[in-house]
Design an enzyme around this catalytic site. Sequence first.
Site, PDB file in Angstrom:
ATOM      1  CB  SER A   1      -0.855   0.057   1.272  1.00 60.82           C
ATOM      2  OG  SER A   1      -1.685  -1.047   1.365  1.00 60.82           O
TER       3      SER A   1
ATOM      4  CG  HIS B   1      -2.057  -0.500  -4.290  1.00 61.20           C
ATOM      5  ND1 HIS B   1      -2.469   0.788  -4.061  1.00 61.20           N
ATOM      6  CD2 HIS B   1      -2.383  -1.201  -3.179  1.00 61.20           C
ATOM      7  CE1 HIS B   1      -3.019   0.858  -2.863  1.00 61.20           C
ATOM      8  NE2 HIS B   1      -2.982  -0.324  -2.307  1.00 61.20           N
TER       9      HIS B   1
ATOM     10  CD  GLU C   1      -2.503   3.870  -6.442  1.00 59.36           C
ATOM     11  OE1 GLU C   1      -2.486   3.253  -5.365  1.00 59.36           O
ATOM     12  OE2 GLU C   1      -2.132   5.047  -6.541  1.00 59.36           O
TER      13      GLU C   1
ATOM     14  CG  ASN D   1      -3.418   3.561   0.454  1.00 58.05           C
ATOM     15  OD1 ASN D   1      -4.614   3.674   0.689  1.00 58.05           O
ATOM     16  ND2 ASN D   1      -2.865   2.409   0.138  1.00 58.05           N
TER      17      ASN D   1
HETATM   18  P1  NAD Z   1      -3.734  -9.462   6.146  1.00 57.54           P
HETATM   19  O1  NAD Z   1      -3.226  -9.206   7.528  1.00 57.54           O
HETATM   20  O2  NAD Z   1      -5.180  -9.793   5.960  1.00 57.54           O
HETATM   21  O3  NAD Z   1      -2.906 -10.653   5.447  1.00 57.54           O
HETATM   22  C1  NAD Z   1      -1.513 -10.735   5.438  1.00 57.54           C
HETATM   23  C2  NAD Z   1      -1.151 -12.206   5.259  1.00 57.54           C
HETATM   24  O4  NAD Z   1       0.258 -12.298   5.023  1.00 57.54           O
HETATM   25  C3  NAD Z   1      -1.459 -13.054   6.503  1.00 57.54           C
HETATM   26  O5  NAD Z   1      -2.282 -14.148   6.158  1.00 57.54           O
HETATM   27  C4  NAD Z   1      -0.056 -13.498   6.971  1.00 57.54           C
HETATM   28  O6  NAD Z   1      -0.050 -14.782   7.554  1.00 57.54           O
HETATM   29  C5  NAD Z   1       0.702 -13.480   5.642  1.00 57.54           C
HETATM   30  N1  NAD Z   1       2.157 -13.458   5.796  1.00 57.54           N
HETATM   31  C6  NAD Z   1       2.903 -12.736   6.680  1.00 57.54           C
HETATM   32  N2  NAD Z   1       4.208 -13.054   6.535  1.00 57.54           N
HETATM   33  C7  NAD Z   1       4.293 -13.996   5.546  1.00 57.54           C
HETATM   34  C8  NAD Z   1       5.368 -14.719   4.966  1.00 57.54           C
HETATM   35  N3  NAD Z   1       6.603 -14.533   5.362  1.00 57.54           N
HETATM   36  N4  NAD Z   1       5.078 -15.602   3.972  1.00 57.54           N
HETATM   37  C9  NAD Z   1       3.816 -15.789   3.562  1.00 57.54           C
HETATM   38  N5  NAD Z   1       2.745 -15.125   4.080  1.00 57.54           N
HETATM   39  C10 NAD Z   1       2.991 -14.242   5.063  1.00 57.54           C
HETATM   40  O7  NAD Z   1      -3.319  -8.173   5.307  1.00 57.54           O
HETATM   41  P2  NAD Z   1      -3.979  -7.636   3.926  1.00 57.54           P
HETATM   42  O8  NAD Z   1      -5.012  -6.617   4.264  1.00 57.54           O
HETATM   43  O9  NAD Z   1      -4.314  -8.788   3.064  1.00 57.54           O
HETATM   44  O10 NAD Z   1      -2.731  -6.828   3.317  1.00 57.54           O
HETATM   45  C11 NAD Z   1      -1.716  -7.492   2.587  1.00 57.54           C
HETATM   46  C12 NAD Z   1      -0.946  -6.497   1.749  1.00 57.54           C
HETATM   47  O11 NAD Z   1      -1.840  -5.820   0.861  1.00 57.54           O
HETATM   48  C13 NAD Z   1      -0.247  -5.388   2.561  1.00 57.54           C
HETATM   49  O12 NAD Z   1       0.949  -5.035   1.923  1.00 57.54           O
HETATM   50  C14 NAD Z   1      -1.250  -4.254   2.486  1.00 57.54           C
HETATM   51  O13 NAD Z   1      -0.651  -2.996   2.663  1.00 57.54           O
HETATM   52  C15 NAD Z   1      -1.767  -4.428   1.071  1.00 57.54           C
HETATM   53  N6  NAD Z   1      -3.087  -3.838   0.819  1.00 57.54           N
HETATM   54  C16 NAD Z   1      -4.057  -3.878   1.768  1.00 57.54           C
HETATM   55  C17 NAD Z   1      -5.296  -3.300   1.507  1.00 57.54           C
HETATM   56  C18 NAD Z   1      -6.396  -3.320   2.545  1.00 57.54           C
HETATM   57  O14 NAD Z   1      -7.356  -2.552   2.422  1.00 57.54           O
HETATM   58  N7  NAD Z   1      -6.344  -4.165   3.543  1.00 57.54           N
HETATM   59  C19 NAD Z   1      -5.556  -2.724   0.262  1.00 57.54           C
HETATM   60  C20 NAD Z   1      -4.542  -2.736  -0.701  1.00 57.54           C
HETATM   61  C21 NAD Z   1      -3.314  -3.297  -0.415  1.00 57.54           C
END
Ligand code: NAD
Length: 293
Positions: free
Chosen positions: A121, A142, A154, A192
């Site tokens: 993000s 993204h 994005e 963001n």
């Molecule tokens: P989340 O907490 O729901 O999921 C993250 C996952 O990553 C978890 O299941 C965790 O176990 C896994 N993980 C952590 N370390 C790991 C590793 N070493 N190997 C494999 N898996 C691993 O988070 P999310 O909301 O899905 O966000 C994930 C990414 O997407 C982040 O970079 C976030 O910034 C980005 N993002 C989030 C949003 C949102 O609205 N939540 C929107 C766009 C982008």
Amino acid sequence: MSLTINTLGIVGAGQMGSGIAHVCAAAGIQVRLNDVSEDRINGALATINGNMARQVAKGSMDEPARQAALGRITGAKSFDDLAGCDLVIEAATENEEVKRSIFVALCRALPPETLLATNTSSISITRLAAATNRPEKFIGIHFMNPVPVMQLVELIRGIATEDATFDSAKAFINRLGKTLTVSEDFPAFIVNRILLPMINEAVYTLYEGVGSVESIDTAMRLGANHPMGPLQLADFIGLDTCLSVMQVLHDGLADSKYRPCPLLVKYVEAGWLGRKTKRGFYDYRGDKPVPTR
Ligand code: NAD
């Protein structure tokens, strides 16, 4: 030469990884989904199954399509299981160290032609690319949350991203039927950079006692015509992710206007991360969300 993405690897099967798997499988792409444990992968598969069942109930997908899409998603217990992918997207926790170590390990397991992307993000694409042995084949893709609903993606190139990588990513997003915008590689990109300071300001508004959770969200829904209040949206994104994005903005742009609100820090320290942990600015453990302040 750009590459057609027929097989996709995803690292991180949380909210975003499962959403990306959902839309890609529905678009006919083979998906291999990895996370830190089999439980997490199975949890994601169950979520995708449930979300597709909801689409069938609403009439936006038919049952044979659901079965076919589910059949295209398999769990990947290790990065070696991702070796046949055309592209691997990292969608793990928003933490630079976590992401860098994933990319270092991925590069050992993947052949040199595999493209790499991050769904970060906020974190610098150029810096993450520098942790790999193929910065020219690295790009930021993204997606927005929830992926099956949100139209925008994005695209962010790092300083070394080749045109062929950019073109492959563009064709991949077009195949998903999504609309793309191109952002330069600056902290938090476009969406963001604008959205998170607003959410952080809503948390300050709560922290300073200007309004309750309910009045802040109602004010922005009915007063600014936002579909969701900013605190409800923060819970939806995940408060850990919101805090990380503010920290990246604060560190990267060195401007005090991006200082994360201490109340946001406190919620994250409490493990109240929003919907994904069932508690954040609202408590989701009952039938209806109840404000926690
Ligand atoms: P989340 O907490 O729901 O999921 C993250 C996952 O990553 C978890 O299941 C965790 O176990 C896994 N993980 C952590 N370390 C790991 C590793 N070493 N190997 C494999 N898996 C691993 O988070 P999310 O909301 O899905 O966000 C994930 C990414 O997407 C982040 O970079 C976030 O910034 C980005 N993002 C989030 C949003 C949102 O609205 N939540 C929107 C766009 C982008």
